[in-house]
Design a protein around this motif. Structure first.
Motif, PDB file in Angstrom:
ATOM      1  N   MET A   1     -27.285 -10.656   4.344  1.00 47.33           N
ATOM      2  CA  MET A   1     -26.079 -11.175   3.622  1.00 47.33           C
ATOM      3  C   MET A   1     -24.824 -10.999   4.408  1.00 47.33           C
ATOM      4  SD  MET A   1     -25.566 -10.027  -0.879  1.00 47.33           S
ATOM      5  CE  MET A   1     -26.979  -9.352  -0.905  1.00 47.33           C
ATOM      6  N   THR A   2     -23.955 -11.809   4.485  1.00 50.09           N
ATOM      7  CA  THR A   2     -22.653 -11.780   5.273  1.00 50.09           C
ATOM      8  C   THR A   2     -21.669 -11.261   3.826  1.00 50.09           C
ATOM      9  OG1 THR A   2     -23.024 -13.915   5.494  1.00 50.09           O
ATOM     10  CG2 THR A   2     -21.532 -13.073   6.939  1.00 50.09           C
ATOM     11  N   THR A   3     -21.089 -11.131   4.604  1.00 50.03           N
ATOM     12  CA  THR A   3     -19.805 -10.042   3.413  1.00 50.03           C
ATOM     13  C   THR A   3     -19.014 -10.976   4.111  1.00 50.03           C
ATOM     14  OG1 THR A   3     -19.530  -8.068   4.895  1.00 50.03           O
ATOM     15  CG2 THR A   3     -20.578  -7.851   2.768  1.00 50.03           C
ATOM     16  N   SER A   4     -17.690 -11.699   3.384  1.00 44.07           N
ATOM     17  CA  SER A   4     -15.992 -11.809   3.625  1.00 44.07           C
ATOM     18  C   SER A   4     -15.209 -11.589   2.844  1.00 44.07           C
ATOM     19  CB  SER A   4     -16.215 -13.327   3.754  1.00 44.07           C
ATOM     20  OG  SER A   4     -16.365 -13.806   2.290  1.00 44.07           O
ATOM     21  N   THR A   5     -14.595 -11.438   3.324  1.00 46.30           N
ATOM     22  CA  THR A   5     -12.959 -10.351   3.223  1.00 46.30           C
ATOM     23  C   THR A   5     -11.990 -11.549   2.294  1.00 46.30           C
ATOM     24  OG1 THR A   5     -11.324 -11.158   4.744  1.00 46.30           O
ATOM     25  CG2 THR A   5     -12.458  -8.518   4.796  1.00 46.30           C
ATOM     26  N   ASN A   6     -11.662 -11.652   0.932  1.00 45.58           N
ATOM     27  CA  ASN A   6     -11.270 -12.918   0.141  1.00 45.58           C
ATOM     28  C   ASN A   6      -9.941 -12.223   0.514  1.00 45.58           C
ATOM     29  OD1 ASN A   6      -9.810 -13.715  -2.245  1.00 45.58           O
ATOM     30  ND2 ASN A   6     -10.676 -12.803  -3.763  1.00 45.58           N
ATOM     31  N   PRO A   7      -8.798 -13.145   0.568  1.00 43.05           N
ATOM     32  CA  PRO A   7      -8.036 -13.764   1.566  1.00 43.05           C
ATOM     33  C   PRO A   7      -6.814 -13.635   0.052  1.00 43.05           C
ATOM     34  CG  PRO A   7      -9.095 -15.719   1.934  1.00 43.05           C
ATOM     35  CD  PRO A   7     -10.051 -14.675   1.202  1.00 43.05           C
ATOM     36  N   ALA A   8      -7.327 -13.301  -0.721  1.00 38.74           N
ATOM     37  CA  ALA A   8      -5.892 -13.033  -2.113  1.00 38.74           C
ATOM     38  C   ALA A   8      -6.161 -11.534  -2.387  1.00 38.74           C
ATOM     39  CB  ALA A   8      -6.656 -13.813  -3.723  1.00 38.74           C
ATOM     40  N   ARG A   9      -7.352 -10.717  -2.147  1.00 39.87           N
ATOM     41  CA  ARG A   9      -7.037  -9.179  -2.275  1.00 39.87           C
ATOM     42  C   ARG A   9      -6.990  -9.296  -1.179  1.00 39.87           C
ATOM     43  NH1 ARG A   9     -13.249  -6.917  -3.614  1.00 39.87           N
ATOM     44  NH2 ARG A   9     -13.063  -8.127  -4.911  1.00 39.87           N
ATOM     45  N   GLU A  10      -7.056  -9.247  -0.436  1.00 41.94           N
ATOM     46  CA  GLU A  10      -6.435  -8.904   1.538  1.00 41.94           C
ATOM     47  C   GLU A  10      -4.394  -8.584   1.029  1.00 41.94           C
ATOM     48  OE1 GLU A  10      -7.607  -7.350   3.081  1.00 41.94           O
ATOM     49  OE2 GLU A  10      -9.227  -7.008   2.545  1.00 41.94           O
ATOM     50  N   SER A  11      -4.041 -10.488   0.592  1.00 41.39           N
ATOM     51  CA  SER A  11      -2.838 -10.032   0.536  1.00 41.39           C
ATOM     52  C   SER A  11      -1.880  -9.286  -0.841  1.00 41.39           C
ATOM     53  CB  SER A  11      -2.233 -12.120   0.447  1.00 41.39           C
ATOM     54  OG  SER A  11      -1.063 -11.846   0.118  1.00 41.39           O
ATOM     55  N   LEU A  12      -3.027  -8.831  -1.283  1.00 43.25           N
ATOM     56  CA  LEU A  12      -2.490  -7.984  -3.033  1.00 43.25           C
ATOM     57  C   LEU A  12      -2.488  -6.286  -2.188  1.00 43.25           C
ATOM     58  CD1 LEU A  12      -1.826  -7.286  -5.824  1.00 43.25           C
ATOM     59  CD2 LEU A  12      -4.180  -7.079  -6.147  1.00 43.25           C
ATOM     60  N   ARG A  13      -3.327  -6.214  -1.445  1.00 41.23           N
ATOM     61  CA  ARG A  13      -3.700  -4.939  -0.955  1.00 41.23           C
ATOM     62  C   ARG A  13      -2.049  -5.248   0.000  1.00 41.23           C
ATOM     63  NH1 ARG A  13     -10.164  -4.487   0.791  1.00 41.23           N
ATOM     64  NH2 ARG A  13     -10.275  -3.800  -1.703  1.00 41.23           N
ATOM     65  N   GLN A  14      -2.049  -5.841   1.233  1.00 41.05           N
ATOM     66  CA  GLN A  14      -0.555  -5.387   1.789  1.00 41.05           C
ATOM     67  C   GLN A  14      -0.113  -5.621   1.263  1.00 41.05           C
ATOM     68  OE1 GLN A  14      -0.588  -8.951   4.673  1.00 41.05           O
ATOM     69  NE2 GLN A  14       0.913  -7.318   5.602  1.00 41.05           N
ATOM     70  N   GLU A  15       0.702  -6.218  -0.091  1.00 37.88           N
ATOM     71  CA  GLU A  15       2.003  -6.278  -1.183  1.00 37.88           C
ATOM     72  C   GLU A  15       1.944  -5.144  -1.280  1.00 37.88           C
ATOM     73  OE1 GLU A  15       3.941  -8.974  -4.377  1.00 37.88           O
ATOM     74  OE2 GLU A  15       2.222  -9.380  -3.824  1.00 37.88           O
ATOM     75  N   GLN A  16       0.814  -3.926  -1.895  1.00 41.01           N
ATOM     76  CA  GLN A  16       0.870  -3.204  -2.695  1.00 41.01           C
ATOM     77  C   GLN A  16       1.321  -1.978  -1.265  1.00 41.01           C
ATOM     78  OE1 GLN A  16      -3.272  -2.952  -4.387  1.00 41.01           O
ATOM     79  NE2 GLN A  16      -2.218  -3.992  -5.973  1.00 41.01           N
ATOM     80  N   GLN A  17       0.542  -1.767  -0.199  1.00 42.08           N
ATOM     81  CA  GLN A  17       1.124  -1.223   0.581  1.00 42.08           C
ATOM     82  C   GLN A  17       2.446  -1.515   1.234  1.00 42.08           C
ATOM     83  OE1 GLN A  17      -0.902  -1.676   4.454  1.00 42.08           O
ATOM     84  NE2 GLN A  17      -0.751   0.231   5.096  1.00 42.08           N
ATOM     85  N   GLU A  18       3.410  -1.820   1.640  1.00 41.91           N
ATOM     86  CA  GLU A  18       4.351  -2.575   1.664  1.00 41.91           C
ATOM     87  C   GLU A  18       5.305  -2.257   0.556  1.00 41.91           C
ATOM     88  OE1 GLU A  18       4.650  -6.375   2.379  1.00 41.91           O
ATOM     89  OE2 GLU A  18       4.127  -6.389   4.373  1.00 41.91           O
ATOM     90  N   GLN A  19       5.447  -2.096  -0.909  1.00 44.75           N
ATOM     91  CA  GLN A  19       6.148  -1.602  -1.916  1.00 44.75           C
ATOM     92  C   GLN A  19       6.260   0.233  -2.044  1.00 44.75           C
ATOM     93  OE1 GLN A  19       3.955  -3.442  -5.210  1.00 44.75           O
ATOM     94  NE2 GLN A  19       5.139  -5.728  -5.068  1.00 44.75           N
ATOM     95  N   ARG A  20       4.586   0.210  -2.017  1.00 43.72           N
ATOM     96  CA  ARG A  20       4.322   1.712  -1.841  1.00 43.72           C
ATOM     97  C   ARG A  20       5.446   2.665  -0.520  1.00 43.72           C
ATOM     98  NH1 ARG A  20      -0.899   1.004  -3.014  1.00 43.72           N
ATOM     99  NH2 ARG A  20      -1.418   1.097  -0.895  1.00 43.72           N
ATOM    100  N   LYS A  21       5.597   1.699   0.708  1.00 44.10           N
ATOM    101  CA  LYS A  21       6.095   2.211   1.722  1.00 44.10           C
ATOM    102  C   LYS A  21       7.858   2.470   1.162  1.00 44.10           C
ATOM    103  CE  LYS A  21       7.027   1.298   6.695  1.00 44.10           C
ATOM    104  NZ  LYS A  21       7.177   0.645   8.158  1.00 44.10           N
ATOM    105  N   ALA A  22       8.326   1.362   0.621  1.00 47.60           N
ATOM    106  CA  ALA A  22       9.338   0.954   0.234  1.00 47.60           C
ATOM    107  C   ALA A  22      10.325   2.395  -0.515  1.00 47.60           C
ATOM    108  CB  ALA A  22       9.165  -0.462  -0.573  1.00 47.60           C
ATOM    109  N   ALA A  23       9.130   2.095  -1.678  1.00 46.42           N
ATOM    110  CA  ALA A  23       9.505   3.127  -2.528  1.00 46.42           C
ATOM    111  C   ALA A  23       9.563   4.487  -2.391  1.00 46.42           C
ATOM    112  CB  ALA A  23       8.391   3.307  -3.477  1.00 46.42           C
ATOM    113  N   ARG A  24       8.548   4.662  -1.219  1.00 44.98           N
ATOM    114  CA  ARG A  24       8.750   5.929  -0.385  1.00 44.98           C
ATOM    115  C   ARG A  24      10.143   5.852   0.467  1.00 44.98           C
ATOM    116  NH1 ARG A  24       3.230   5.614   0.629  1.00 44.98           N
ATOM    117  NH2 ARG A  24       4.184   4.341   2.113  1.00 44.98           N
ATOM    118  N   GLU A  25      10.894   5.319   0.917  1.00 44.67           N
ATOM    119  CA  GLU A  25      12.082   5.302   1.880  1.00 44.67           C
ATOM    120  C   GLU A  25      12.816   5.534   1.135  1.00 44.67           C
ATOM    121  OE1 GLU A  25      12.214   1.307   4.083  1.00 44.67           O
ATOM    122  OE2 GLU A  25      10.289   2.646   5.827  1.00 44.67           O
ATOM    123  N   ALA A  26      12.940   4.990  -0.249  1.00 47.43           N
ATOM    124  CA  ALA A  26      13.463   4.508  -0.953  1.00 47.43           C
ATOM    125  C   ALA A  26      14.590   5.523  -1.879  1.00 47.43           C
ATOM    126  CB  ALA A  26      13.792   3.368  -2.275  1.00 47.43           C
TER     127      ALA A  26
END
Length: 65
Positions: A1-26
């Motif tokens: 089986m080939t496992t491919s990454t879901n672009p929507a899921r990766e985009s969500l993870r990246q956005e959440q990571q950026e939000q957490r980083k911004a919250a820590r900085e604030a």
């Protein structure tokens, strides 16, 4: 089986990571940093931010008309 990454899921993870980083900085910058960020995000607004509390209109207490 080939496992491919879901672009929507990766985009969500990246956005959440950026939000957490911004919250820590604030949080590191102090209690007013969140307000400053919100004000910058809403600029330019049609109405300026009110720096004064609204007052009650009408005659002062104890005065008869």
């Amino acid at each position: 089986m080939t496992t491919s990454t879901n672009p929507a899921r990766e985009s969500l993870r990246q956005e959440q990571q950026e939000q957490r980083k911004a919250a820590r900085e604030a949080a590191r910058k102090g209690p007013d940093a969140e307000l400053d960020t919100a004000l910058k995000a809403t600029f330019p607004a049609s109405d300026p931010v009110a720096a004064q509390a609204p007052t009650k209109s009408g005659a002062a207490d104890g005065k008869a008309s």
